[in-house]
Motif scaffolding. Structure first.
Motif, PDB file in Angstrom:
ATOM      1  N   ALA A  53       0.819  -1.218   0.000  1.00 21.29           N
ATOM      2  CA  ALA A  53       0.000   0.000   0.000  1.00 21.29           C
ATOM      3  C   ALA A  53       0.851   1.266   0.000  1.00 21.29           C
ATOM      4  N   ARG A  54       2.169   1.104   0.056  1.00 23.62           N
ATOM      5  CA  ARG A  54       3.125   2.217   0.000  1.00 23.62           C
ATOM      6  C   ARG A  54       2.915   3.242   1.130  1.00 23.62           C
ATOM      7  N   PRO A  55       2.843   2.750   2.362  1.00 19.53           N
ATOM      8  CA  PRO A  55       2.758   3.687   3.487  1.00 19.53           C
ATOM      9  C   PRO A  55       4.100   4.381   3.698  1.00 19.53           C
ATOM     10  N   GLN A  56       4.070   5.497   4.399  1.00 19.62           N
ATOM     11  CA  GLN A  56       5.325   6.154   4.774  1.00 19.62           C
ATOM     12  C   GLN A  56       6.025   5.420   5.909  1.00 19.62           C
ATOM     13  N   ALA A  57       5.254   4.713   6.713  1.00 25.02           N
ATOM     14  CA  ALA A  57       5.812   3.914   7.804  1.00 25.02           C
ATOM     15  C   ALA A  57       4.810   2.825   8.156  1.00 25.02           C
ATOM     16  N   VAL A  58       5.323   1.757   8.762  1.00 23.01           N
ATOM     17  CA  VAL A  58       4.483   0.691   9.288  1.00 23.01           C
ATOM     18  C   VAL A  58       4.662   0.659  10.797  1.00 23.01           C
ATOM     19  N   VAL A  59       3.567   0.492  11.532  1.00 22.66           N
ATOM     20  CA  VAL A  59       3.630   0.392  12.986  1.00 22.66           C
ATOM     21  C   VAL A  59       3.212  -1.004  13.427  1.00 22.66           C
ATOM     22  N   THR A  60       4.058  -1.658  14.216  1.00 22.50           N
ATOM     23  CA  THR A  60       3.628  -2.844  14.950  1.00 22.50           C
ATOM     24  C   THR A  60       3.135  -2.330  16.300  1.00 22.50           C
ATOM     25  N   TYR A  61       1.814  -2.304  16.421  1.00 30.24           N
ATOM     26  CA  TYR A  61       1.131  -1.540  17.473  1.00 30.24           C
ATOM     27  C   TYR A  61       0.700  -2.481  18.593  1.00 30.24           C
ATOM     28  N   CYS A  62       1.663  -2.887  19.396  1.00 24.77           N
ATOM     29  CA  CYS A  62       1.419  -3.726  20.571  1.00 24.77           C
ATOM     30  C   CYS A  62       2.765  -4.004  21.185  1.00 24.77           C
ATOM     31  N   THR A  63       2.904  -3.823  22.492  1.00 23.59           N
ATOM     32  CA  THR A  63       4.204  -4.036  23.123  1.00 23.59           C
ATOM     33  C   THR A  63       4.407  -5.469  23.584  1.00 23.59           C
ATOM     34  N   LEU A  78       4.245  -7.930  21.194  1.00 20.40           N
ATOM     35  CA  LEU A  78       4.643  -8.604  19.961  1.00 20.40           C
ATOM     36  C   LEU A  78       6.168  -8.630  19.879  1.00 20.40           C
ATOM     37  N   HIS A  79       6.713  -9.746  19.424  1.00 14.57           N
ATOM     38  CA  HIS A  79       8.162  -9.841  19.206  1.00 14.57           C
ATOM     39  C   HIS A  79       8.469  -9.296  17.811  1.00 14.57           C
ATOM     40  N   ALA A  80       8.369  -7.972  17.694  1.00 15.01           N
ATOM     41  CA  ALA A  80       8.497  -7.329  16.386  1.00 15.01           C
ATOM     42  C   ALA A  80       9.681  -6.388  16.275  1.00 15.01           C
ATOM     43  N   ALA A  81      10.190  -5.883  17.373  1.00 17.45           N
ATOM     44  CA  ALA A  81      11.224  -4.843  17.314  1.00 17.45           C
ATOM     45  C   ALA A  81      12.463  -5.301  16.553  1.00 17.45           C
ATOM     46  N   ARG A  82      12.836  -6.567  16.706  1.00 21.65           N
ATOM     47  CA  ARG A  82      14.039  -7.071  16.029  1.00 21.65           C
ATOM     48  C   ARG A  82      13.875  -7.140  14.510  1.00 21.65           C
ATOM     49  N   LEU A  83      12.639  -7.077  14.030  1.00 19.50           N
ATOM     50  CA  LEU A  83      12.389  -7.209  12.598  1.00 19.50           C
ATOM     51  C   LEU A  83      12.707  -5.932  11.828  1.00 19.50           C
ATOM     52  N   ALA A  84      12.891  -4.822  12.524  1.00 17.55           N
ATOM     53  CA  ALA A  84      13.017  -3.530  11.848  1.00 17.55           C
ATOM     54  C   ALA A  84      14.144  -3.476  10.824  1.00 17.55           C
ATOM     55  N   PRO A  85      15.371  -3.831  11.162  1.00 12.17           N
ATOM     56  CA  PRO A  85      16.445  -3.681  10.162  1.00 12.17           C
ATOM     57  C   PRO A  85      16.188  -4.490   8.894  1.00 12.17           C
ATOM     58  N   GLY A  86      15.736  -5.721   9.025  1.00  7.66           N
ATOM     59  CA  GLY A  86      15.496  -6.539   7.850  1.00  7.66           C
ATOM     60  C   GLY A  86      14.357  -6.027   6.996  1.00  7.66           C
ATOM     61  N   PHE A  87      13.250  -5.657   7.640  1.00 10.72           N
ATOM     62  CA  PHE A  87      12.109  -5.139   6.884  1.00 10.72           C
ATOM     63  C   PHE A  87      12.462  -3.841   6.182  1.00 10.72           C
ATOM     64  N   GLU A  88      13.153  -2.951   6.884  1.00  9.39           N
ATOM     65  CA  GLU A  88      13.523  -1.669   6.283  1.00  9.39           C
ATOM     66  C   GLU A  88      14.474  -1.852   5.110  1.00  9.39           C
ATOM     67  N   ALA A  89      15.387  -2.820   5.217  1.00  5.72           N
ATOM     68  CA  ALA A  89      16.352  -3.048   4.144  1.00  5.72           C
ATOM     69  C   ALA A  89      15.663  -3.545   2.875  1.00  5.72           C
ATOM     70  N   ARG A  90      14.661  -4.410   3.011  1.00  8.20           N
ATOM     71  CA  ARG A  90      14.039  -4.975   1.816  1.00  8.20           C
ATOM     72  C   ARG A  90      12.886  -4.142   1.265  1.00  8.20           C
ATOM     73  N   SER A  91      12.341  -3.253   2.101  1.00  7.28           N
ATOM     74  CA  SER A  91      11.161  -2.491   1.670  1.00  7.28           C
ATOM     75  C   SER A  91      11.431  -1.007   1.470  1.00  7.28           C
ATOM     76  N   GLY A  92      12.444  -0.474   2.151  1.00  3.32           N
ATOM     77  CA  GLY A  92      12.664   0.964   2.134  1.00  3.32           C
ATOM     78  C   GLY A  92      11.683   1.738   2.996  1.00  3.32           C
TER      79      GLY A  92
END
Length: 240
Positions: free
Chosen positions: A180-190, A192-206
């Motif tokens: 959907a080409r958002p400016q940012a994605v939020v994992t909205y729940c503390t 969720l084991h999501a914080a570690r995913l940031a570098p990989g997701f950002e690298a492949r998606s921009g």
């Protein structure tokens, strides 16, 4: 840094994700430690009982225990204001400051500050919540001029179960909303084991990932007059 900095974190009682993640994020910062105080939260829904879990009196009692540790800042690492209204967290941080004399922030207030700093108006949302909770969050952001252009939710209401969602499943949901080409994605729940995913997701998606465990840490560091930019390996937001 001339003295140790103690970050005090308010934690939902059934949360198993945010404490290890928060400690890991700050582990590389010299003389910065995280300390936690829990209050009872077991269900996320719009029922009166579930909403009552976030009564200020219970949160403030937990904040009092953090004040005993003489922490430098208190952060509420929870997202209830997303569906209960952002003003809830504005009142809470003021009451914590008045009661303890300690500056406070929250996951949601820090997230909203990041959105404003980067002028983000197109957001994607990934959560474990039920549809009615999700739609409240979407509506609250729409009222602030932020459009949720894509969302995924897991329709779970048991808070402990959020922490059992595999990272790989969360990662797949991130890839679903990126189209959907958002400016940012939020994992909205503390929880969720999501914080570690940031570098990989950002690298492949921009696209920047704003995880709410990370936004809490970002907000606490700023409130303690420390630069979040010293945190590396956990995503772009720390450099903002």
């Amino acid at each position: 840094m001339n003295h140790p900095v103690r970050l005090g974190v308010l934690t939902p009682s059934s949360n198993t994700a945010l404490e290890p993640l928060t400690s890991a994020i700050v582990a590389s910062l010299p003389d910065v430690t995280a300390h936690f105080s829990r209050f009872k939260v077991t269900e996320i829904s719009l029922s009166a009982q579930a909403l009552g879990q976030f009564d200020d009196s219970k949160i403030l009692a937990a904040a009092d225990l953090l004040a005993d540790a003489k922490v430098d800042v208190i952060g509420w690492s929870g997202t209830a204001a997303g569906w209960m209204g952002f003003e809830q967290d504005l009142r809470l941080v003021e009451r914590i400051r008045e009661r303890t004399g300690i500056v406070a922030t929250t996951a949601v207030l820090a997230l909203n500050e990041l959105l404003a700093l980067q002028n983000i108006r197109r957001l994607a949302l990934v959560t474990p919540y039920t549809n009615d909770v999700q739609q409240r969050i979407v509506a609250n952001y729409a009222a602030q001029g932020v459009e949720v252009v894509a969302e995924r939710h897991l329709d779970i209401s048991v808070n402990h179960a959020f922490g059992l969602v595999p990272e790989a499943h969360i990662d797949s949901l991130l890839d679903e909303v990126r189209s959907a080409r958002p400016q940012a994605v939020v994992t909205y729940c503390t929880n969720l084991h999501a914080a570690r995913l940031a570098p990989g997701f950002e690298a492949r998606s921009g696209i920047t990932l704003l995880d709410t465990v990370s936004t809490t840490v970002w907000g606490m560091l700023r409130a303690a007059a420390l630069s979040p930019a010293h945190v590396t390996g956990w995503g772009r937001l720390y450099g903002w």
